[in-house]
Scaffold this motif. Structure first.
Motif, PDB file in Angstrom:
ATOM      1  N   VAL A   1       0.631   4.016  -3.150  1.00 26.52           N
ATOM      2  CA  VAL A   1      -0.025   5.304  -2.903  1.00 26.52           C
ATOM      3  C   VAL A   1       0.724   6.471  -3.546  1.00 26.52           C
TER       4      VAL A   1
ATOM      5  N   ALA B   1       1.186   3.760   4.860  1.00 31.57           N
ATOM      6  CA  ALA B   1       1.155   4.826   3.864  1.00 31.57           C
ATOM      7  C   ALA B   1       1.066   6.192   4.534  1.00 31.57           C
TER       8      ALA B   1
ATOM      9  N   VAL C   1       0.820  -1.211   0.000  1.00 23.68           N
ATOM     10  CA  VAL C   1       0.000   0.000   0.000  1.00 23.68           C
ATOM     11  C   VAL C   1       0.858   1.267   0.000  1.00 23.68           C
TER      12      VAL C   1
ATOM     13  N   ILE D   1      -2.701   1.037   5.118  1.00 30.52           N
ATOM     14  CA  ILE D   1      -3.063   2.458   5.158  1.00 30.52           C
ATOM     15  C   ILE D   1      -2.247   3.180   6.230  1.00 30.52           C
TER      16      ILE D   1
END
Length: 308
Positions: A93, A166, A89, A163
């Motif tokens: 991103v 990131a 991720v 997430i």
């Protein structure tokens, strides 16, 4: 014939059946069962050839040890997968932001390869060699239909841990840019020292977040404080090698040349380490909430069973 009837009836009830045997007359039941276990010392050749597993010591306790080892291998593959998938991720991103929002590209292709083929590998191998947890034999068997890459695993990897990683990496990227006087919309030359330093911050953020993530991935239910920080030496060696690779990439001329990086001021590692710590604390909180709901469902099942 009686053994065959017992095995057939249990399988029709949806049970997973194991059968032990040593004689010729056990062969049909050994074949019919989900797993047939033959005796290695007292067993006949027919029983051994029919069975899926042979007990070399004829000790039934070895079956328990085999189940523990099998559960551990399965869990370790899931830990390994969760750890590797989570880092995807923060790697993707920056490219999504570059393509859809127009922000500067926060990570370069060589730096992505540095994570995938360098810093991630040894800690991941440490997870694959993790020892059995104390409660591994206290858990109920997993459902027959459960997949190795299940939906909860993917959800935890991509939408929670990924997430969070990131956020640490991109937060460090923009924090460094703004601290150096950059403003949104200002052109940023890819060959400029500021751009190279900022992408190095993103790389360092991913690596530090993965250090926290490797401890978080050792179990999806047990706190890292219960597992112990130093109970898996291979993970500790992996972290040391991971950080060494980061230092080589960021602070040596050859590393700067190959990966397009630049040395960083030490102050930026404070916010990055804090972000990694927040990731670990958030995962500990998720485990606590999941365990609370799990215990609650268990008590509800027990009460329902008592009523019936």
């Amino acid at each position: 014939r009686h053994k065959m009837r017992v095995v057939s009836t249990l399988k029709e009830m949806g049970e997973v059946v194991a059968v032990t045997g040593d004689g010729v007359n056990d062969a049909p039941a050994l074949k019919k069962a989900d797993i047939g276990v033959a005796m290695g010392i007292a067993g006949t050749d027919v029983a051994k050839e029919t069975a899926d597993m042979i007990l070399l010591d004829d000790n039934f306790a070895t079956i328990v040890n085999a189940i523990e080892e099998g559960r551990t291998v399965y869990d370790n593959i899931r830990k390994f997968s969760t750890y590797i998938l989570a880092s995807n991720v923060p790697e993707i991103v920056p490219f999504l932001g570059y393509g859809f929002v127009g922000m500067p590209l926060a990570l370069t292709i060589p730096q992505v390869l540095a994570v995938d083929l360098g810093t991630d590998m040894i800690p991941a191998l440490g997870l694959g060699a993790d020892r059995p947890h104390a409660d591994v034999m206290d858990l109920p068997p997993r459902p027959r239909s459960e997949r190795l890459l299940s939906f909860p695993l993917l959800l935890r990897s991509y939408l929670f841990l990924g997430i969070a990683e990131a956020a640490v990496a991109m937060g460090g990227f923009f924090l460094y840019l703004y601290s150096q006087g950059w403003a949104w919309g200002t052109p940023l030359d890819w060959s400029s020292p500021l751009y190279k330093e900022a992408t190095t911050v993103t790389l360092a953020g991913i690596v530090l977040a993965q250090v926290a993530n490797v401890f978080a991935c050792r179990s999806d239910r047990l706190s890292v404080t219960k597992l112990g920080w130093f109970t898996n030496p291979l993970i500790l060696w992996g972290i040391a090698i991971e950080l060494t690779i980061l230092i080589v990439i960021a602070y040596t001329p050859s590393g700067n040349s190959v990966f397009g990086t630049s040395p960083l001021p030490l102050w930026i590692f404070g916010p990055l380490a804090l972000g990694a710590l927040v990731l670990l604390v958030a995962e500990e909180g998720r485990k606590g909430i999941a365990n609370w709901f799990g215990h609650r469902r268990l008590w509800e099942r027990l009460r329902e069973a008592r009523r019936t």
